[in-house]
Design a protein around this motif. Structure first.
Motif, PDB file in Angstrom:
ATOM      1  N   ALA A 276       0.819  -1.211   0.000  1.00 32.56           N
ATOM      2  CA  ALA A 276       0.000   0.000   0.000  1.00 32.56           C
ATOM      3  C   ALA A 276       0.853   1.260   0.000  1.00 32.56           C
ATOM      4  O   ALA A 276       0.566   2.235  -0.713  1.00 32.56           O
ATOM      5  CB  ALA A 276      -0.924  -0.017   1.215  1.00 32.56           C
ATOM      6  N   ASP A 277       1.926   1.262   0.774  1.00 29.25           N
ATOM      7  CA  ASP A 277       2.771   2.460   0.859  1.00 29.25           C
ATOM      8  C   ASP A 277       3.423   2.779  -0.470  1.00 29.25           C
ATOM      9  O   ASP A 277       3.435   3.939  -0.917  1.00 29.25           O
ATOM     10  CB  ASP A 277       3.846   2.267   1.942  1.00 29.25           C
ATOM     11  CG  ASP A 277       3.270   2.230   3.343  1.00 29.25           C
ATOM     12  OD1 ASP A 277       2.153   2.762   3.531  1.00 29.25           O
ATOM     13  OD2 ASP A 277       3.921   1.671   4.240  1.00 29.25           O
ATOM     14  N   CYS A 278       3.973   1.768  -1.131  1.00 33.83           N
ATOM     15  CA  CYS A 278       4.655   2.007  -2.407  1.00 33.83           C
ATOM     16  C   CYS A 278       3.668   2.416  -3.493  1.00 33.83           C
ATOM     17  O   CYS A 278       3.991   3.251  -4.358  1.00 33.83           O
ATOM     18  CB  CYS A 278       5.420   0.760  -2.843  1.00 33.83           C
ATOM     19  SG  CYS A 278       6.898   0.444  -1.849  1.00 33.83           S
ATOM     20  N   TYR A 279       2.466   1.831  -3.448  1.00 28.24           N
ATOM     21  CA  TYR A 279       1.477   2.201  -4.456  1.00 28.24           C
ATOM     22  C   TYR A 279       1.085   3.672  -4.303  1.00 28.24           C
ATOM     23  O   TYR A 279       1.014   4.432  -5.269  1.00 28.24           O
ATOM     24  CB  TYR A 279       0.245   1.308  -4.329  1.00 28.24           C
ATOM     25  CG  TYR A 279      -0.786   1.567  -5.398  1.00 28.24           C
ATOM     26  CD1 TYR A 279      -0.677   0.969  -6.646  1.00 28.24           C
ATOM     27  CD2 TYR A 279      -1.865   2.419  -5.163  1.00 28.24           C
ATOM     28  CE1 TYR A 279      -1.616   1.218  -7.645  1.00 28.24           C
ATOM     29  CE2 TYR A 279      -2.809   2.674  -6.144  1.00 28.24           C
ATOM     30  CZ  TYR A 279      -2.674   2.056  -7.391  1.00 28.24           C
ATOM     31  OH  TYR A 279      -3.595   2.329  -8.377  1.00 28.24           O
ATOM     32  N   ASN A 280       0.837   4.107  -3.094  1.00 29.96           N
ATOM     33  CA  ASN A 280       0.457   5.499  -2.847  1.00 29.96           C
ATOM     34  C   ASN A 280       1.587   6.468  -3.193  1.00 29.96           C
ATOM     35  O   ASN A 280       1.365   7.539  -3.759  1.00 29.96           O
ATOM     36  CB  ASN A 280       0.026   5.687  -1.395  1.00 29.96           C
ATOM     37  CG  ASN A 280      -1.360   5.126  -1.131  1.00 29.96           C
ATOM     38  OD1 ASN A 280      -2.306   5.414  -1.864  1.00 29.96           O
ATOM     39  ND2 ASN A 280      -1.482   4.311  -0.097  1.00 29.96           N
ATOM     40  N   MET A 281       2.809   6.066  -2.841  1.00 34.42           N
ATOM     41  CA  MET A 281       3.934   6.942  -3.132  1.00 34.42           C
ATOM     42  C   MET A 281       4.159   7.067  -4.631  1.00 34.42           C
ATOM     43  O   MET A 281       4.448   8.147  -5.162  1.00 34.42           O
ATOM     44  CB  MET A 281       5.200   6.408  -2.454  1.00 34.42           C
ATOM     45  CG  MET A 281       5.187   6.481  -0.934  1.00 34.42           C
ATOM     46  SD  MET A 281       5.044   8.162  -0.296  1.00 34.42           S
ATOM     47  CE  MET A 281       6.595   8.852  -0.882  1.00 34.42           C
TER      48      MET A 281
ATOM     49  N   LEU B 242      -0.659   9.541  -4.218  1.00 35.82           N
ATOM     50  CA  LEU B 242      -1.922   9.567  -3.479  1.00 35.82           C
ATOM     51  C   LEU B 242      -1.660   9.540  -1.979  1.00 35.82           C
ATOM     52  O   LEU B 242      -2.017   8.616  -1.265  1.00 35.82           O
ATOM     53  CB  LEU B 242      -2.804   8.391  -3.901  1.00 35.82           C
ATOM     54  CG  LEU B 242      -3.171   8.366  -5.397  1.00 35.82           C
ATOM     55  CD1 LEU B 242      -3.991   7.134  -5.709  1.00 35.82           C
ATOM     56  CD2 LEU B 242      -3.946   9.619  -5.770  1.00 35.82           C
ATOM     57  N   VAL B 243      -1.014  10.629  -1.523  1.00 32.48           N
ATOM     58  CA  VAL B 243      -0.722  10.784  -0.105  1.00 32.48           C
ATOM     59  C   VAL B 243      -1.479  11.989   0.419  1.00 32.48           C
ATOM     60  O   VAL B 243      -1.483  13.067  -0.185  1.00 32.48           O
ATOM     61  CB  VAL B 243       0.797  10.956   0.119  1.00 32.48           C
ATOM     62  CG1 VAL B 243       1.097  11.181   1.594  1.00 32.48           C
ATOM     63  CG2 VAL B 243       1.547   9.735  -0.399  1.00 32.48           C
TER      64      VAL B 243
END
Length: 315
Positions: free
Chosen positions: A244-249, A253-254
């Motif tokens: 999830a973190d890598c996808y948002n970064m 989408l942060v």
């Protein structure tokens, strides 16, 4: 002058046996005084005395062979031949705990008399020519099994005959029994299993299925940071999986307010609000100064903090 040394030698040889026999007789006299009637005791002792007298006469007879002379006053045990079951009164052959007439010690298979080397299989005696007749047969080559054979689930093999069904090499270690009863070595068993889409190695235990592929659980990882995705939330783009973190970064989408990912990895709703190129969780879209929700409201930008405020705080 010639017989004298012989007599002295004979007497010196006989005396210990005589003394021993007399001691035995005295002990027997005590034993027989226990629970027998007088006439029975007298008869028993008379028999003992007569037997000892006969033995003394025989011992001093020059013709007696003293090599195997038996001094005991009791009757010798009757030995029966293990072959014909008749009493053995002459020379015999002792095999283990069994005795045979010389003529009765024969090969169990062909019946030839055993005079020198013989072989014992399952309690029976065999000549050298028939030594393999009673041996079990190898389940593969059907030749007799000698020393060093192995047994698998009640089936016996020569070590070189116990081979893998796939590679035909002798099985030296672990193996697997197939449903059809054939055997597979450990290496070929591994190669017969499905391969992991990440590392290409066989999957022997748990298999993880995701994005139409199969993985070792430890091989299913984020394509960006290499974090394990086994049992955690992940997102897919194309044929790649992201945490999830890598996808948002990677997608930007942060949340501008809380700094956390908006699409996943958060307990907040995944509604995205964008204002002045900044993205917000719906719950984070609040006036920076008073904390009032700005959803559906006209907002202003605080130029100093570069964040949104309500109309009241803008005055």
């Amino acid at each position: 002058m010639v017989p004298l040394p012989y007599c002295e030698s004979l007497i010196s040889f006989a005396v210990p046996g005589v003394v021993s026999a007399l001691d035995t007789l005295l002990a027997d006299m005590e034993a027989f005084s226990g629970d027998k009637k007088d006439d029975e005791k007298a008869k028993d002792l008379e028999t003992k005395v007569d037997l000892l007298t006969d033995k003394l006469k025989a011992a001093f007879d020059p013709k007696t062979d003293m090599t195997n002379f038996r001094w005991s006053l009791s009757e010798p045990d009757v030995v029966h031949c293990a072959g014909c079951e008749k009493v053995i009164s002459s020379k015999s052959v002792l095999v283990g705990e069994d005795s045979f007439h010389e003529s009765c010690f024969k090969c169990f298979h062909c019946g030839v008399r055993l005079e020198s080397r013989y072989y014992q299989v399952q309690g029976n005696n065999y000549c050298e020519a028939d030594r393999e007749v009673a041996l079990p047969l190898c389940s593969s080559c059907h030749f007799p099994l000698q020393s060093g054979s192995l047994t698998v689930s009640g089936v016996s093999f020569h070590p070189h005959c116990f081979v893998c069904t796939i590679c035909s090499n002798p099985i030296m270690g672990k193996f697997i029994t197939r449903e059809d009863g054939r055997y597979i070595c450990e290496e070929d068993y591994k190669q017969s299993k499905e391969k992991c889409d990440h590392c290409g190695l066989p999957m022997l235990d748990r298999v993880l299925t995701a994005i139409d592929k199969k993985f070792h659980p430890s091989c299913f990882r984020c394509c960006s940071c290499d974090k394990s995705l086994d049992g955690v939330e992940f997102l897919v783009e194309g044929d790649a999986a992201y945490c999830a973190d890598c996808y948002n970064m990677s997608k930007g989408l942060v949340c501008h307010r809380c700094g956390k990912g908006i699409v996943a990895g958060s307990t907040k709703k995944t509604t995205i609000i964008t204002c002045e190129s900044n993205n917000y969780h719906q719950e984070c879209y609040l006036c920076l100064r008073c904390g009032k929700s700005l959803v559906g409201q006209h907002v202003f930008m605080d130029l100093l903090d570069k964040d949104v405020i309500c109309g009241d705080c803008h005055k």
